[in-house]
Write an enzyme that holds these catalytic residues in place. Structure first.
Site, PDB file in Angstrom:
ATOM      1  N   VAL A  38      33.179 -12.411  39.221  1.00 52.88           N
ATOM      2  CA  VAL A  38      33.023 -13.606  40.039  1.00 52.88           C
ATOM      3  C   VAL A  38      34.029 -14.669  39.605  1.00 52.88           C
ATOM      4  CG1 VAL A  38      31.461 -15.530  40.539  1.00 52.88           C
ATOM      5  CG2 VAL A  38      30.577 -13.196  40.477  1.00 52.88           C
ATOM      6  N   CYS A  39      34.641 -15.338  40.586  1.00 55.74           N
ATOM      7  CA  CYS A  39      35.470 -16.510  40.299  1.00 55.74           C
ATOM      8  C   CYS A  39      35.222 -17.545  41.394  1.00 55.74           C
ATOM      9  CB  CYS A  39      36.948 -16.126  40.208  1.00 55.74           C
ATOM     10  SG  CYS A  39      37.680 -15.640  41.790  1.00 55.74           S
ATOM     11  N   ALA A  40      36.059 -18.568  41.453  1.00 54.94           N
ATOM     12  CA  ALA A  40      35.819 -19.652  42.410  1.00 54.94           C
ATOM     13  C   ALA A  40      36.051 -19.228  43.855  1.00 54.94           C
ATOM     14  CB  ALA A  40      36.694 -20.854  42.070  1.00 54.94           C
ATOM     15  N   GLU A  98      37.939 -15.946  44.831  1.00 59.19           N
ATOM     16  CA  GLU A  98      38.060 -14.497  44.967  1.00 59.19           C
ATOM     17  C   GLU A  98      39.251 -13.915  44.221  1.00 59.19           C
ATOM     18  OE1 GLU A  98      39.491 -11.542  48.375  1.00 59.19           O
ATOM     19  OE2 GLU A  98      37.521 -12.380  48.896  1.00 59.19           O
ATOM     20  N   MET A 100      32.664 -17.991  44.520  1.00 57.06           N
ATOM     21  CA  MET A 100      31.530 -18.914  44.506  1.00 57.06           C
ATOM     22  C   MET A 100      31.498 -19.788  45.750  1.00 57.06           C
ATOM     23  SD  MET A 100      29.640 -18.280  41.863  1.00 57.06           S
ATOM     24  CE  MET A 100      28.679 -19.749  41.428  1.00 57.06           C
TER      25      MET A 100
END
Length: 381
Positions: free
Chosen positions: A75-77, A79, A104
């Site tokens: 998971v990141c901000a 993609e 996210m």
């Protein structure tokens, strides 16, 4: 060299795993401060944080912490970083590697519709759970008509649901002027020719026309007269208004949550509104039937989600179990709701201005304003 084989996982799929209490291992590669502020949580979720820049040259620090036979969701901000790390993990021999589609950002914006009940007049009541933000909105359906209460700005998801149900939007309603998220109520009303309702005491600075929410002025949805009763209940804002639906369901806005109570400081008037908040919680609501089912506008903790994701609680049970309803000293209550509060919501002043119609941020600006958890409650940590 091993061919990287990774798969994407949508916010809906992640939500369903959490609601079904399925095991989920997450590698969050955002920076530590963003992770500590806000992350994906669930009773069967195990999450670790290793910033992306610490994995650029070597993903072994992550591999060492991921159980060998366990699928992992990166998971990141937005993609990009998670996709790159997922590819590196797969190239290193790790199987069952996923990345969160749109990061996210998508987690913050996904709405899960949960059926609350069939109503006695033949209609239906749904709760829309914004699991990544803690926001709860509602849709009342009856005889081909719909009303939406405390809408989020992602109106396309409500539109898709109404299309599926074959209903026409006739009313949008906000229980109060929101400070933690941008309302979609006005946009929906304008698009579909519906009436947009606001409490007049919260609307003294708005720049647009609206219908006044007034006690005793029922809002009818459908021909079978599902009735929504406004109950004046100040405290979180000076105009905060609650609703009774079908004489069984009490929509409390941000006044009362399942495990906490609303904070009175988001308009800078905490000291002025404390007595209003106490009067609503300890007198107005106390005089209602304890069998009413409370449906709030937010939840603060994943533990507040019940079966299927529904966030609700019997009013009588809340009076026994909710800490905010059991502060018997007025001085102690005042201290609790004005001191040691969690940080205020991200960009809350700008969000209030947007909901008044005084600011018109574009979609990306709106998204940035809302990023992070909701912080509308006194007891949320």
């Amino acid at each position: 060299m091993t061919t990287a084989t990774i798969q994407k996982m949508t916010a809906k799929e992640v939500t369903n795993k959490i609601l079904n209490n399925e095991d989920l291992f997450i590698l969050d590669v955002r920076n530590e401060s963003d992770f500590n502020d806000w992350k994906i949580e669930g009773q069967s979720v195990h999450v670790i944080n290793i910033p992306y820049f610490d994995l650029l040259d070597d993903v072994n620090p992550a591999l060492e912490q991921i159980p060998e036979d366990t699928a992992v969701l990166v998971v990141c901000a937005k993609e990009g970083s998670s996709k790159m790390v997922a590819e590196q993990l797969a190239e290193s021999g790790k199987s069952n590697v996923y990345y969160l589609e749109n990061g996210m950002k998508s987690w913050s914006e996904y709405l899960e519709p949960v059926k609350v009940a069939n109503l006695s007049s033949g209609g239906e009541l749904y709760q829309f759970v914004r699991i990544g933000k803690g926001c709860l909105s509602y849709m009342v359906l009856s005889n081909g008509e719909a009303a939406i209460i405390d809408s989020n700005r992602m109106i396309d998801q409500y539109e898709a649901f109404m299309k599926e149900k074959g209903v026409k939007l006739t009313h949008t309603i906000d229980t109060h002027l929101h400070a933690d998220h941008i309302s979609g109520g006005r946009a929906l009303a304008q698009k579909y020719g519906a009436k947009y309702h606001l409490p007049p005491k919260d609307a003294t600075e708005v720049t647009f026309e609206y219908e006044k929410l007034e006690e005793g002025k029922d809002i009818l949805v459908g021909n079978e007269a599902i009735v929504v009763h406004p109950i004046y209940s100040p405290g979180h804002t000076i105009g905060s208004t609650s609703f009774l639906i079908d004489n069984k369901y009490l929509l409390t806005g941000d006044i009362l949550f399942v495990e906490s109570i609303g904070r009175p400081d988001l308009a800078g008037l905490a000291e002025d509104w404390v007595s209003d908040l106490r009067e609503t919680l300890y007198s107005r609501y106390k005089n209602l039937s304890e069998n009413l089912i409370v449906l709030p506008a937010h939840f603060g903790k994943i533990t507040e989600l019940g079966k299927g994701g529904l966030v609700s609680g019997r009013l009588g049970d809340l009076y026994r179990e909710n800490p905010g309803l059991n502060i018997h000293s007025e001085d102690e209550f005042r201290k609790t709701v004005t001191e040691n509060l969690p940080p205020q919501p991200n960009a809350y002043q700008e969000i209030r201005q947007t909901n008044m119609g005084k600011m018109n941020p574009n979609e990306e600006e709106q998204r940035e304003m809302e990023i992070g958890p909701n912080r509308c409650a006194v007891h949320d940590k």
